[in-house]
Design a protein around this motif. Structure first.
Motif, PDB file in Angstrom:
ATOM      1  N   SER B  54       0.877  -0.564   0.223  1.00 27.43           N
ATOM      2  CA  SER B  54       0.187  -0.099  -0.319  1.00 27.43           C
ATOM      3  C   SER B  54       0.854   1.035  -0.106  1.00 27.43           C
ATOM      4  O   SER B  54       0.080   2.246  -0.490  1.00 27.43           O
ATOM      5  N   THR B  62      -5.871   4.762  -2.820  1.00 26.97           N
ATOM      6  CA  THR B  62      -5.604   4.296  -1.500  1.00 26.97           C
ATOM      7  C   THR B  62      -6.439   2.894  -1.769  1.00 26.97           C
ATOM      8  O   THR B  62      -7.459   2.709  -1.743  1.00 26.97           O
ATOM      9  N   GLY B  63      -6.107   1.252  -0.786  1.00 27.44           N
ATOM     10  CA  GLY B  63      -6.688   0.650  -0.545  1.00 27.44           C
ATOM     11  C   GLY B  63      -6.938  -0.492  -1.923  1.00 27.44           C
ATOM     12  O   GLY B  63      -7.091  -1.449  -2.130  1.00 27.44           O
ATOM     13  N   HIS B  66      -4.161  -4.026  -2.086  1.00 27.82           N
ATOM     14  CA  HIS B  66      -5.389  -4.696  -1.898  1.00 27.82           C
ATOM     15  C   HIS B  66      -6.503  -5.591  -2.348  1.00 27.82           C
ATOM     16  O   HIS B  66      -6.703  -6.464  -2.835  1.00 27.82           O
ATOM     17  N   PHE B 145     -14.147  -4.415   5.034  1.00 31.04           N
ATOM     18  CA  PHE B 145     -13.343  -2.929   5.767  1.00 31.04           C
ATOM     19  C   PHE B 145     -14.189  -3.253   6.638  1.00 31.04           C
ATOM     20  O   PHE B 145     -13.880  -2.849   7.884  1.00 31.04           O
ATOM     21  N   TRP B 173      -1.809   5.779   5.011  1.00 25.28           N
ATOM     22  CA  TRP B 173      -2.508   5.396   5.249  1.00 25.28           C
ATOM     23  C   TRP B 173      -2.794   4.129   5.029  1.00 25.28           C
ATOM     24  O   TRP B 173      -1.411   3.476   5.202  1.00 25.28           O
ATOM     25  N   THR B 175      -3.629   0.072   4.541  1.00 20.86           N
ATOM     26  CA  THR B 175      -3.571  -1.201   3.509  1.00 20.86           C
ATOM     27  C   THR B 175      -5.054  -1.378   3.305  1.00 20.86           C
ATOM     28  O   THR B 175      -4.687  -1.111   1.540  1.00 20.86           O
ATOM     29  N   ILE B 176      -5.802  -1.508   3.814  1.00 22.61           N
ATOM     30  CA  ILE B 176      -7.524  -1.581   3.728  1.00 22.61           C
ATOM     31  C   ILE B 176      -7.568  -0.382   2.816  1.00 22.61           C
ATOM     32  O   ILE B 176      -8.729  -0.554   2.216  1.00 22.61           O
ATOM     33  N   GLY B 177      -7.422   1.068   3.229  1.00 23.32           N
ATOM     34  CA  GLY B 177      -7.626   2.098   2.408  1.00 23.32           C
ATOM     35  C   GLY B 177      -8.154   3.355   3.418  1.00 23.32           C
ATOM     36  O   GLY B 177      -8.163   2.676   4.261  1.00 23.32           O
ATOM     37  N   ILE B 183     -12.222   2.455  -2.876  1.00 21.52           N
ATOM     38  CA  ILE B 183     -12.595   1.520  -3.519  1.00 21.52           C
ATOM     39  C   ILE B 183     -13.737   0.920  -4.189  1.00 21.52           C
ATOM     40  O   ILE B 183     -13.836   0.082  -5.183  1.00 21.52           O
TER      41      ILE B 183
END
Lengths: 421, 434
Positions: B54, B62-63, B66, B145, B173, B175-177, B183
């Motif tokens: 990430s 972001t995210g 992943h 998330f 940020w 990794t999930i965002g 997303i």
């Protein structure tokens, strides 16, 4: 040109041999089981007490008695024990269970001789200091409050309590039980059920010298060897549904299932194949439908849980709140498909191969081997159970699986939903 | 799918026989391959680690690393389904994404090794870029998330702590965002660009371990991975995090039962030798029941019901984190002062030789235990190789033994100071303790 469309040829796993434990009784009767395996110089010693929650006279006894074993003994204070364990890089798990309470000690082999006297003191002469109990009760109460904020935890507890009404399998710790537990309760439980009532299971790099010191350590303990059964019968309640809405939740946590059977039931292995197809692996029907086609959830699983005196099926998922009912409908729909249609040959072969490969992988470490041994041993079965397991997987037919679906997958699930519902 | 922590640890001197043997080669397209033979197992493990995490994402997308990991299971150029053919030969797989890397792994019966090569090479060559797969996996990741970060008590801590501790570096940020919207907004065009930028043989390392031979792996690698063209070399341009010069504090509130404190101190990254000093410092402070913080503040003073210290272990400079839950009635202020008192003592008096020996023993034990599992060995080897130090797996023991009590005190003086710390006070709603 390389053909990338056709899968390479493959072979079925046919021959899976499990290493048996070396088993014997120490001079005064304590059973010792040894699995000598693995290259790394590590050892796990498990002390399996032949008692658990089901033997409680008072709630929370098994939990606190087990957790307090390392909090002070006739020879060592709680602080000394923590310091010794940390100093040798030892990992200690104290796991209270419904049927058995277990202590697991993980250490480098070279430290074992120094650790055994401490281990012996912990399991034979704990003193349950009041100060340490108060501290542990307090910490557990705080943890419980955090856990009870998790929808999945609340759902699992409620589900189990509905399935096992009036049986200890349905119990869970609550704040009142924690507050009410006292040092005499722990002493009573220890003296009645745990004292001298354990087996020793050792796995890892166990050479003769280590075996000798272990033998010498437990040689003078007169094994009690009782395993009382709970006086209470497991009843099979009528299916029901309960919702617990929680403000602010985005998802709903679903648990649905029913009582089934124990490991030694004649349908157990074949039903495991059916369950794998239904919701027991990543390629299962529930996962394909509810995650991979509809995107309602990050994951959905069904599991068969065998305990000593009962077993159950549970389907669990955290789903988009708005799609709770659609998810439940789809679970029933997938059950109906398994009842009404034969599983096709290709899917069945995939699942059989997957289960055998996965079983093989699960024997990957000395500790995993010991776990396999232990789980059959504690059900009064031998390793030949696994030969039957492999045979049953290989031989089960689509017709048999359909019969099992008709027998066990009816529209009668006890269901709880917690969160956005 | 699942996110795990890569814990690359190994101790050489521990028990004399724990050297991990491996051989390696590099294909003309740049794919580095490492082979670790273990005849004692009927299994093989195939681990492919891509040099993308990430930290390589754009701030407005972001995210994605992943989300992309999920798409890698949606079928490739010549193979419609990834999972099914693997399950059919008795294999299992999973993957995880971290801020630094994306890792894919398979275990299967060694006699069916070629199936893993067939599957992994096809998805390294090209995905199928299906709009349906993107649409569904967007939904799945959004549920992930919610399940792991929003519907959990304290689940959003790292969503808050990262941007507090990092102002410039892309570790700011999670990794999930940063938010669900990133997303939702992902497009197939983004997916294509990401794939051809990062999923290249010259941007990955592969480890094959278990009941395999070097020759067999070489032959299979040339056959299946050899034809994949190399791509443009990825040159990472992540801005370095400037030195923090002021204490930072954020107060958050949530539906949680207990107040909590999180303190994050900047520390050296994974390839810096001082990393091991900081790692052992965190162990002295908060690993196990006999650690300084736990013994004093949980057991003795009873201010916290949970308290521990650990490091994030990231490749670029990371964080040493102290986190704990306060007992009811204890204020954030009281908790802070108590932690600061323990830290001050370490800064001023250092740690005893006994304390140091203890944490070294703990680290040694972790290293040896991390080698028990075949797949773990493969992952550890891959992580070292990705860092450009494949032998790290055999050297870490020395690095740990090389840490001195003076070094730990110096590290404490350098990093455990208020101006290097980002603090998050998590407050339970309806709790009036502060």
């Amino acid at each position: 040109m390389l053909d990338r469309r056709t899968p390479p040829a493959y072979q079925q796993v046919t021959d899976i041999k499990l290493q048996n434990a070396k088993q014997r009784h120490l001079p005064k009767g304590v059973p010792l089981h040894i699995i000598n395996a693995g290259k790394q110089e590590v050892i796990r010693i498990e002390i399996v007490f032949r008692a658990g929650n089901v033997m409680e006279e008072k709630s929370a006894q098994a939990f606190f008695t087990t957790k307090m074993l390392s909090e002070g003994t006739a020879k060592y204070s709680a602080k000394e024990i923590a310091n010794i364990l940390d100093s040798y890089g030892v990992h200690l798990d104290l796991s209270p269970g419904f049927d058995f309470c277990t202590l697991s000690l993980y250490s480098l082999t070279k430290h074992i001789p120094l650790l055994l006297p401490v281990l012996k003191s912990v399991i034979t002469e704990p003193v349950f200091p009041e100060k340490e109990l108060d501290s542990l009760k307090d910490i557990k109460t705080q943890k419980l409050r955090v856990d009870n904020n998790k929808n999945s935890v609340v759902a699992s507890k409620l589900f189990r309590s509905k399935l096992f009404q009036n049986h200890p399998y349905g119990n869970f710790l609550n704040e009142e039980d924690i507050a009410a537990i006292t040092v005499p309760d722990l002493e009573t439980f220890f003296n009645r059920h745990l004292r001298n009532n354990f087996e020793v299971m050792v796995a890892g790099a166990v050479d003769t010298a280590i075996e000798e010191v272990i033998t010498a350590t437990f040689a003078d303990i007169s094994f009690k060897g009782i395993q009382e059964e709970s006086a209470k019968e497991v009843s099979f309640p009528a299916p029901e549904r309960e919702n617990i809405p929680k403000k602010g939740s985005l998802q709903s946590s679903i648990r649905a299932g029913k009582p089934l059977f124990t490991l030694n039931h004649p349908d157990f292995n074949r039903f495991s194949v059916l369950n794998t197809i239904f919701g027991g692996y990543f390629g299962s029907r529930l996962m394909k439908s509810i995650r991979e086609e509809k995107g309602y959830t990050y994951g959905i699983y069904s599991s068969v849980v065998p305990m000593k005196s009962a077993g159950y099926l549970v389907i669990g998922a955290d789903v988009v709140g708005e799609f709770t009912e659609q998810t439940l409908d789809e679970i029933y729909h997938q059950m109906a498909l398994l009842r009404n249609e034969l599983i096709d040959a290709e899917e069945l072969e995939t699942v059989k191969n997957y289960m055998l490969g996965s079983f093989l992988s699960s024997l990957n470490t000395p500790f995993a081997l010991a776990d396999r041994y232990k789980s059959v041993y504690l059900h009064q079965l031998g390793l030949e159970y696994y030969d039957a397991f492999i045979k049953d997987i290989n031989e089960v037919t689509a017709e048999e699986l359909q019969q099992l679906a008709k027998k066990y997958l009816q529209q009668d699930l006890t269901t709880v939903v917690v969160g956005n519902v | 799918m699942l996110k795990l922590n890569v814990d690359v640890k190994k101790l050489q001197e521990s028990s004399g026989n724990t050297m991990i043997d491996y051989k390696s080669f590099t294909l003309p397209n740049g794919l580095q391959v490492f082979v670790h033979e273990d005849r004692a197992t009927p299994l093989a493990a195939v681990n492919i680690m891509y040099n993308v995490g990430s930290r390589d994402e754009e701030e407005e997308k972001t995210g994605f690393a992943h989300l992309f990991e999920h798409l890698m299971f949606g079928g490739s150029k010549h193979i419609e389904s990834y999972d099914e053919p693997l399950q059919r030969v008795g294999g299992e797989n999973n993957a995880f994404t971290s801020p630094d890397v994306t890792n894919y792994y398979i275990t299967l019966p060694a006699l069916n090794l070629e199936t893993a090569f067939w599957l992994e090479s096809d998805r390294m060559m090209s995905l199928n870029f299906s709009p349906k797969v993107l649409e569904v996996q967007r939904k799945v990741v959004i549920e992930e998330f919610k399940q792991r970060y929003l519907d959990q008590p304290y689940g959003d801590v790292w969503l808050k702590l990262r941007p507090l501790a990092y102002r410039k570096h892309s570790y700011r940020w999670a990794t999930i965002g940063k938010e669900i919207k990133h997303i939702e907004d992902a497009t197939l065009d983004d997916v294509r660009k990401f794939f051809f930028k990062f999923y290249l043989p010259n941007n990955a390392v592969m480890v094959v371990a278990g009941n395999v031979t070097f020759e067999q792996v070489k032959e299979l690698s040339e056959k299946w991975f050899g034809p994949i063209p190399a791509g443009e070399k990825y040159i990472r341009q992540v801005p370095a995090e400037p030195q923090q010069t002021e204490a930072r504090l954020e107060v958050a509130e949530g539906e949680v039962p207990l107040d909590a404190i999180y303190k994050a101190y900047h520390m050296p990254g994974r390839t810096d030798i001082r990393y091991y000093t900081a790692d052992l410092l965190s162990d002295v402070l908060g690993r196990g029941k006999s650690s300084l913080l736990y013994d004093k503040l949980v057991k003795e003073e009873k201010l916290f019901s949970e308290l521990s210290a650990y490091v994030t272990g990231s490749i670029d400079p990371g964080l040493l984190v102290i986190s704990g839950k306060l007992r009811p009635g204890v204020t954030h202020q009281q908790g802070e002062e108590a932690i600061e008192a323990v830290i001050t003592e370490v800064r001023e008096k250092g740690v005893s030789e006994e304390e140091l020996a203890k944490v070294k023993n703990q680290a040694e034990s972790s290293l040896v235990f991390s080698e028990v599992d075949l797949l773990n060995r493969a992952m550890n080897l891959a992580f070292g190789a990705l860092l450009g130090q494949p032998d790290l797996i055999n050297k870490e023991g020395e690095y740990i033994q090389g840490v001195s009590a003076e070094g730990i005190q110096a590290m404490a003086r350098q990093i455990l100071v208020p101006t290097n710390c980002s603090t998050l006070h998590y407050k339970a709603k309806n709790n009036s303790s502060e």
